[in-house]
Enzyme design. Structure first.
Site, PDB file in Angstrom:
ATOM      1  N   ASP A  47       0.814  -1.211   0.000  1.00  0.00           N
ATOM      2  CA  ASP A  47       0.000   0.000   0.000  1.00  0.00           C
ATOM      3  C   ASP A  47       0.851   1.267   0.000  1.00  0.00           C
ATOM      4  O   ASP A  47       0.372   2.349   0.344  1.00  0.00           O
ATOM      5  CB  ASP A  47      -0.953   0.006   1.202  1.00  0.00           C
TER       6      ASP A  47
ATOM      7  N   HIS B 250      23.930   3.928 -18.874  1.00  0.00           N
ATOM      8  CA  HIS B 250      22.830   4.167 -17.954  1.00  0.00           C
ATOM      9  C   HIS B 250      23.033   3.435 -16.630  1.00  0.00           C
ATOM     10  O   HIS B 250      22.078   2.995 -15.985  1.00  0.00           O
ATOM     11  CB  HIS B 250      21.498   3.749 -18.594  1.00  0.00           C
TER      12      HIS B 250
ATOM     13  N   ASP C 247      26.304  11.817 -13.722  1.00  0.00           N
ATOM     14  CA  ASP C 247      25.241  12.377 -14.561  1.00  0.00           C
ATOM     15  C   ASP C 247      24.034  12.504 -13.649  1.00  0.00           C
ATOM     16  O   ASP C 247      23.387  11.510 -13.304  1.00  0.00           O
ATOM     17  CB  ASP C 247      24.965  11.441 -15.739  1.00  0.00           C
TER      18      ASP C 247
ATOM     19  N   ASP D  38      20.267  18.951 -16.017  1.00  0.00           N
ATOM     20  CA  ASP D  38      20.905  17.686 -16.424  1.00  0.00           C
ATOM     21  C   ASP D  38      22.378  17.971 -16.711  1.00  0.00           C
ATOM     22  O   ASP D  38      22.720  18.455 -17.784  1.00  0.00           O
ATOM     23  CB  ASP D  38      20.191  17.147 -17.666  1.00  0.00           C
TER      24      ASP D  38
ATOM     25  N   HIS E 127      26.149   7.439 -28.723  1.00  0.00           N
ATOM     26  CA  HIS E 127      24.886   8.142 -28.451  1.00  0.00           C
ATOM     27  C   HIS E 127      24.896   9.522 -29.108  1.00  0.00           C
ATOM     28  O   HIS E 127      25.894   9.959 -29.678  1.00  0.00           O
ATOM     29  CB  HIS E 127      24.619   8.253 -26.943  1.00  0.00           C
TER      30      HIS E 127
ATOM     31  N   HIS F  41      19.770  16.538 -26.150  1.00  0.00           N
ATOM     32  CA  HIS F  41      18.320  16.323 -26.212  1.00  0.00           C
ATOM     33  C   HIS F  41      17.640  17.577 -25.688  1.00  0.00           C
ATOM     34  O   HIS F  41      18.235  18.402 -24.990  1.00  0.00           O
ATOM     35  CB  HIS F  41      17.916  15.102 -25.369  1.00  0.00           C
TER      36      HIS F  41
ATOM     37  N   HIS G 122      14.356  14.453 -20.786  1.00  0.00           N
ATOM     38  CA  HIS G 122      14.326  14.275 -22.236  1.00  0.00           C
ATOM     39  C   HIS G 122      12.998  14.871 -22.689  1.00  0.00           C
ATOM     40  O   HIS G 122      11.991  14.178 -22.789  1.00  0.00           O
ATOM     41  CB  HIS G 122      14.446  12.795 -22.618  1.00  0.00           C
TER      42      HIS G 122
ATOM     43  N   GLU H 112      26.168  16.977 -24.834  1.00  0.00           N
ATOM     44  CA  GLU H 112      26.778  15.946 -23.993  1.00  0.00           C
ATOM     45  C   GLU H 112      27.603  14.925 -24.784  1.00  0.00           C
ATOM     46  O   GLU H 112      27.251  13.741 -24.813  1.00  0.00           O
ATOM     47  CB  GLU H 112      25.711  15.222 -23.168  1.00  0.00           C
TER      48      GLU H 112
ATOM     49  N   TYR I 293      33.888   6.321 -24.349  1.00  0.00           N
ATOM     50  CA  TYR I 293      33.824   5.198 -23.422  1.00  0.00           C
ATOM     51  C   TYR I 293      34.791   4.139 -23.939  1.00  0.00           C
ATOM     52  O   TYR I 293      34.510   3.447 -24.915  1.00  0.00           O
ATOM     53  CB  TYR I 293      32.379   4.682 -23.339  1.00  0.00           C
TER      54      TYR I 293
ATOM     55  N   ARG J  47      32.121  11.767 -19.985  1.00  0.00           N
ATOM     56  CA  ARG J  47      31.038  12.509 -20.614  1.00  0.00           C
ATOM     57  C   ARG J  47      31.000  13.890 -19.973  1.00  0.00           C
ATOM     58  O   ARG J  47      31.201  14.028 -18.758  1.00  0.00           O
ATOM     59  CB  ARG J  47      29.692  11.794 -20.427  1.00  0.00           C
TER      60      ARG J  47
ATOM     61  N   GLU K  90      28.455  17.210 -19.932  1.00  0.00           N
ATOM     62  CA  GLU K  90      27.113  17.631 -20.340  1.00  0.00           C
ATOM     63  C   GLU K  90      26.736  18.942 -19.668  1.00  0.00           C
ATOM     64  O   GLU K  90      26.912  19.119 -18.462  1.00  0.00           O
ATOM     65  CB  GLU K  90      26.094  16.560 -19.959  1.00  0.00           C
TER      66      GLU K  90
END
Length: 433
Positions: free
Chosen positions: A33, A236, A253, A264, A343, A347, A354, A377, A381, A398, A400
């Site tokens: 619940d 991710h 990130d 972001d 990638h 965005h 996004h 960004e 890698y 990365r 960004e």
């Protein structure tokens, strides 16, 4: 509440006659619940400013235009358990609607609104239960045809209409996004100061949350990525449970949410405060790609110009490092760069991290215009492979930033967050938190 009323009026003024119906998101059960912290539907909030569940906005468009809110009724018992509810009367005044009803009156009142209307604006296909409910309303109107009532004969997808509106940010939105960018910049700086060998990644994540909360951001905009060592090469990654080790890079990130608007930011830094030579080489290549993309962020350029500039810079750098062979054009044409960069370069950014909005218009890459907000960004890698020297293995970087496009160029909403090697090292070697 003026921005929300203005957006509703814009739709009433520009759309062909009909009825627009937009429900908010339902509460979501976590387990048993217990529910997840409630987050309203972004487009619903964009038109209403209203944050309670079990709510619907309806706009009647045409000669007898009006804006209508359906929401939960006042309920003293439920408010004792769950907290304040506006109720229709207070919500109507506070949020500038022409009329308001309880959510229990929705089926009856929507059928009345749909009578003799030519069309419905609705996000058909977004939720099967609401699709079925719309069908029921239309059938209820059709059942009255013998009395001379007509039902809508056209259903127009509401989603792309609202998405296009949301691409362009007004001053109300920009103010919230600036604040989110400032808070998030401070959080990332705090993370740089506390990260060290022997801590788990989640300990750094806790510092991000601390900075968000103490500055008025109650929720992250998305699940934070705090990825050290080899985890930085997982795009991710979100377990955030590795014990950080001496010599690691840490890729973070993470973003906070203010008034529903997301920040972001991604930063990558050495937890010991000093980039090794291989780490610095990869980092500065990604930074150069970031600068190349940012240089293309100008009104009149196409959205893909930013990605193409970043890819060209990364391709040349990977050739110079002898990770790849051939000319830049060959590396791009054959997509061999995708071994290390798989990638896009950004965005849309706004109520969703996004954010809503098309990247192509009439089949063509979108032209950039003032008022758009997006991220830049680029990343690299470096996983183990035959063409990767040992000292470069598992370097993931990365960088960004959040960008607002202006008539004169760009405003970097996350510019307070250190980006260069020199600025990162200077901050990390100044003093601990």
């Amino acid at each position: 509440m003026q921005p929300y009323a203005s957006r509703r009026q814009q739709l009433i003024d520009t759309l062909a006659p009909g009825v627009l119906i937009l429900p908010t998101a339902p509460e979501q059960t976590r387990n048993a619940d217990s529910t997840y912290p409630y987050r309203y539907d972004s487009s619903f909030y964009y038109l209403s400013g209203f944050q309670e569940p079990e709510s619907v906005v309806a706009l009647v468009i045409g000669d007898q235009a009006q804006s209508v809110l359906f929401c939960r009724d006042k309920d003293e018992t439920r408010e004792i358990w769950d907290g304040f509810r506006y109720g229709p009367a207070a919500a109507k005044e506070a949020f500038g609607f022409d009329a308001a009803f309880t959510i229990d009156e929705l089926d009856t009142e929507i059928v009345n609104l749909l009578k003799n209307q030519p069309r419905v604006y609705f996000a058909l296909g977004a939720d099967a239960a609401w699709d079925a409910r719309l069908t029921g309303w239309l059938n209820a109107v059709r059942a009255q045809s013998r009395t001379g009532v007509t039902a809508p004969t056209e259903i127009i997808d509401l989603s792309p209409i609202l998405a296009e509106m949301r691409v362009f940010k007004d001053e109300h939105e920009i103010a919230s996004m600036r604040r989110a960018g400032q808070i998030n910049s401070e959080a990332h700086k705090r993370a740089m100061l506390v990260a060290k060998a022997g801590l788990h990644e989640y300990a750094v994540e806790a510092e991000l949350q601390h900075e968000y909360y103490r500055n008025g951001s109650r929720f992250p905009a998305y699940t934070s990525i705090v990825a050290s060592g080899p985890n930085a090469c997982v795009l991710h990654y979100d377990r955030n449970d590795r014990l950080m080790q001496e010599g690691d890079l840490l890729l973070i990130d993470a973003g906070c949410e203010i008034d529903g608007y997301a920040s972001d930011i991604t930063r990558t830094f050495p937890i010991n405060g000093r980039f090794s030579a291989p780490q610095k080489a990869i980092y500065e290549l990604v930074l150069a790609a970031h600068a190349a993309a940012l240089d293309k962020a100008r009104p009149g350029n196409r959205y893909t110009d930013m990605h193409n500039a970043a890819v060209r810079t990364l391709a040349q750098g990977l050739i110079d490092l002898k990770f790849l062979t051939g000319t830049v054009d060959e590396v791009i044409e054959n997509k061999t760069f995708r071994q290390f960069y798989m990638h896009g370069t950004g965005h849309w950014l706004g109520l969703d991290v996004h954010d809503a909005g098309a990247y192509k218009v009439n089949g063509e890459d979108r032209i950039l215009e003032a008022g758009m907000a997006f991220t830049i960004e680029p990343g690299l890698y470096i996983r183990p492979a035959e063409n990767v020297p040992k000292e470069y293995e598992y370097i993931g970087v990365r960088i960004e930033d959040d960008i607002l496009l202006t008539a004169n160029g760009t405003e970097i909403l996350s510019d307070d967050c250190p980006r260069s090697v020199e600025d990162i090292e200077a901050l990390m070697n100044r003093y601990p938190v």
